[in-house]
Design a protein around this motif. Structure first.
Motif, PDB file in Angstrom:
ATOM      1  N   ARG A  57       0.908  -1.138  -0.056  1.00  0.00           N
ATOM      2  CA  ARG A  57       0.026   0.100  -0.216  1.00  0.00           C
ATOM      3  C   ARG A  57       0.496   1.236   0.129  1.00  0.00           C
ATOM      4  O   ARG A  57       0.589   2.279  -0.639  1.00  0.00           O
ATOM      5  N   LEU A  58       2.014   1.210   0.744  1.00  0.00           N
ATOM      6  CA  LEU A  58       2.916   2.478   0.742  1.00  0.00           C
ATOM      7  C   LEU A  58       3.540   2.664  -0.642  1.00  0.00           C
ATOM      8  O   LEU A  58       3.738   3.698  -0.959  1.00  0.00           O
ATOM      9  N   GLY A  59       3.968   1.454  -1.325  1.00  0.00           N
ATOM     10  CA  GLY A  59       4.315   1.700  -2.629  1.00  0.00           C
ATOM     11  C   GLY A  59       3.284   2.200  -3.596  1.00  0.00           C
ATOM     12  O   GLY A  59       3.931   2.952  -4.283  1.00  0.00           O
ATOM     13  N   PHE A  60       1.897   2.056  -3.418  1.00  0.00           N
ATOM     14  CA  PHE A  60       1.026   2.605  -4.267  1.00  0.00           C
ATOM     15  C   PHE A  60       1.072   4.100  -3.849  1.00  0.00           C
ATOM     16  O   PHE A  60       0.888   4.967  -4.867  1.00  0.00           O
ATOM     17  N   ILE A  61       0.845   4.494  -2.701  1.00  0.00           N
ATOM     18  CA  ILE A  61       0.792   5.914  -2.201  1.00  0.00           C
ATOM     19  C   ILE A  61       2.174   6.587  -2.664  1.00  0.00           C
ATOM     20  O   ILE A  61       2.118   7.749  -3.272  1.00  0.00           O
ATOM     21  N   GLY A  62       3.278   5.877  -2.538  1.00  0.00           N
ATOM     22  CA  GLY A  62       4.558   6.647  -2.974  1.00  0.00           C
ATOM     23  C   GLY A  62       4.534   6.812  -4.443  1.00  0.00           C
ATOM     24  O   GLY A  62       4.836   7.940  -4.841  1.00  0.00           O
ATOM     25  N   ASN A  63       3.935   5.955  -5.317  1.00  0.00           N
ATOM     26  CA  ASN A  63       3.973   6.156  -6.647  1.00  0.00           C
ATOM     27  C   ASN A  63       3.246   7.182  -7.116  1.00  0.00           C
ATOM     28  O   ASN A  63       3.487   8.063  -7.902  1.00  0.00           O
ATOM     29  N   SER A  64       1.738   7.381  -6.309  1.00  0.00           N
ATOM     30  CA  SER A  64       1.122   8.345  -6.531  1.00  0.00           C
ATOM     31  C   SER A  64       1.608   9.629  -6.155  1.00  0.00           C
ATOM     32  O   SER A  64       1.359  10.707  -7.066  1.00  0.00           O
ATOM     33  N   PHE A  65       2.445   9.834  -5.254  1.00  0.00           N
ATOM     34  CA  PHE A  65       3.288  10.956  -4.785  1.00  0.00           C
ATOM     35  C   PHE A  65       3.936  11.517  -5.892  1.00  0.00           C
ATOM     36  O   PHE A  65       4.154  12.664  -6.385  1.00  0.00           O
ATOM     37  N   PHE A  66       5.003  10.526  -6.591  1.00  0.00           N
ATOM     38  CA  PHE A  66       5.755  10.768  -7.704  1.00  0.00           C
ATOM     39  C   PHE A  66       5.123  11.221  -9.013  1.00  0.00           C
ATOM     40  O   PHE A  66       5.600  11.960  -9.857  1.00  0.00           O
ATOM     41  N   LYS A  67       3.952  10.715  -9.079  1.00  0.00           N
ATOM     42  CA  LYS A  67       3.035  10.825 -10.394  1.00  0.00           C
ATOM     43  C   LYS A  67       2.844  12.331 -10.557  1.00  0.00           C
ATOM     44  O   LYS A  67       2.885  12.931 -11.730  1.00  0.00           O
ATOM     45  N   GLN A  68       2.776  13.182  -9.247  1.00  0.00           N
ATOM     46  CA  GLN A  68       2.449  14.238  -9.399  1.00  0.00           C
ATOM     47  C   GLN A  68       3.387  15.328  -9.965  1.00  0.00           C
ATOM     48  O   GLN A  68       3.026  16.263 -10.617  1.00  0.00           O
ATOM     49  N   PHE A  69       4.488  14.853  -9.881  1.00  0.00           N
ATOM     50  CA  PHE A  69       5.806  15.481 -10.247  1.00  0.00           C
ATOM     51  C   PHE A  69       5.786  15.294 -11.649  1.00  0.00           C
ATOM     52  O   PHE A  69       6.385  16.083 -12.341  1.00  0.00           O
ATOM     53  N   SER A  70       5.714  13.934 -12.189  1.00  0.00           N
ATOM     54  CA  SER A  70       5.617  13.849 -13.439  1.00  0.00           C
ATOM     55  C   SER A  70       4.662  14.440 -14.132  1.00  0.00           C
ATOM     56  O   SER A  70       5.135  15.005 -15.405  1.00  0.00           O
ATOM     57  N   LEU A  71       3.473  14.717 -13.584  1.00  0.00           N
ATOM     58  CA  LEU A  71       2.647  15.369 -14.327  1.00  0.00           C
ATOM     59  C   LEU A  71       3.021  16.799 -14.717  1.00  0.00           C
ATOM     60  O   LEU A  71       2.782  17.450 -15.739  1.00  0.00           O
TER      61      LEU A  71
END
Length: 251
Positions: A69-83
């Motif tokens: 679950r933390l991996g999923f949350i962490g991935n979502s965190f970095f997606k915003q910077f990719s966006l």
């Protein structure tokens, strides 16, 4: 730091996650209890809850590592910077087509948080900057983001029928009027701010969606009112096209 509304259990959970992240698959319950000064009974309850939430995983040897679950949350965190990176690349082209500044924002409860801006030179600079927040109901960005929410959620975000603040005479003053506008925005895929945030400025915004179709951000283009009469169709077309490109690349 103001701890008036502090939740001790979350504070302890945070300490546990930090300890496990520093030594994955090394620490057992007793090790964490001693290291963090949390009694074994409380530590058992915390770890059991965190395991059920998939925040941590207990290995065969009884040691702990971070959960999926933390991996999923962490991935979502970095997606915003990719966006943001994709926005800068794509918006740098679109801004020259419209000859106006373009902004990216996301929703935080009843406010919009500005994430990035691609700016065109202008005698008047937009006051909104990355990191700033504005009331969602006064901006096109906010309306584009709110339009994805159920009416019951809108009512919880704006519990009073009267909307505040109202920075200009054109700002929506009632929640019922906001809900009506959001229905139109949902239907047409765009939202407008017609001198509602700042007198003399108009704006068009469109939502950016992830691969599941959920709105994760919005983009907008603002301009002087007299330019709006000339560029409205162009701005709407280009902002919708930009939003579509960013949505298609959101993974």
């Amino acid at each position: 730091m103001d701890k008036k509304y502090w939740v001790p259990a979350l504070d302890k959970a945070n300490d546990i996650l930090l300890a496990i992240s520093g030594q994955p698959s090394k620490l057992k319950l007793i090790d964490l209890s001693k290291q963090l000064g949390i009694n074994k009974s409380s530590m058992f309850s915390l770890l059991n809850t965190m395991e059920q939430l998939e925040w941590v995983v207990r290995d065969a040897e009884g040691t702990y590592s971070l959960g999926s679950r933390l991996g999923f949350i962490g991935n979502s965190f970095f997606k915003q910077f990719s966006l943001i990176e994709r926005f800068r690349k794509e918006a740098s082209i679109t801004k020259h087509k419209i000859q106006e500044t373009i902004q990216l924002a996301r929703l935080e409860r009843h406010e919009v948080l500005y994430l990035a801006k691609e700016e065109m030179p202008s005698p008047v600079r937009l006051a909104s900057e990355p990191g700033m927040k504005l009331p969602a109901h006064v901006t096109a960005l906010g309306k584009a983001l709110l339009a994805d929410l159920e009416t019951s959620v809108i009512e919880s975000l704006f519990p009073e029928e009267s909307l505040q603040p109202c920075p200009t005479p054109h700002t929506l003053k009632n929640r019922s009027d906001l809900i009506t506008q959001l229905e139109l925005s949902r239907e047409h895929g765009v939202a407008f701010d017609l001198q509602e945030a700042v007198m003399g400025f108009c704006c068009v915004a469109a939502p950016v969606r992830d691969t599941q179709g959920q709105v994760i951000a919005a983009i907008s283009c603002s301009m002087f009112q007299h330019e709006w009469e000339q560029k409205r169709e162009l701005a709407q077309r280009e902002i919708c096209a930009l939003a579509a490109r960013l949505s298609h690349s959101s993974v």
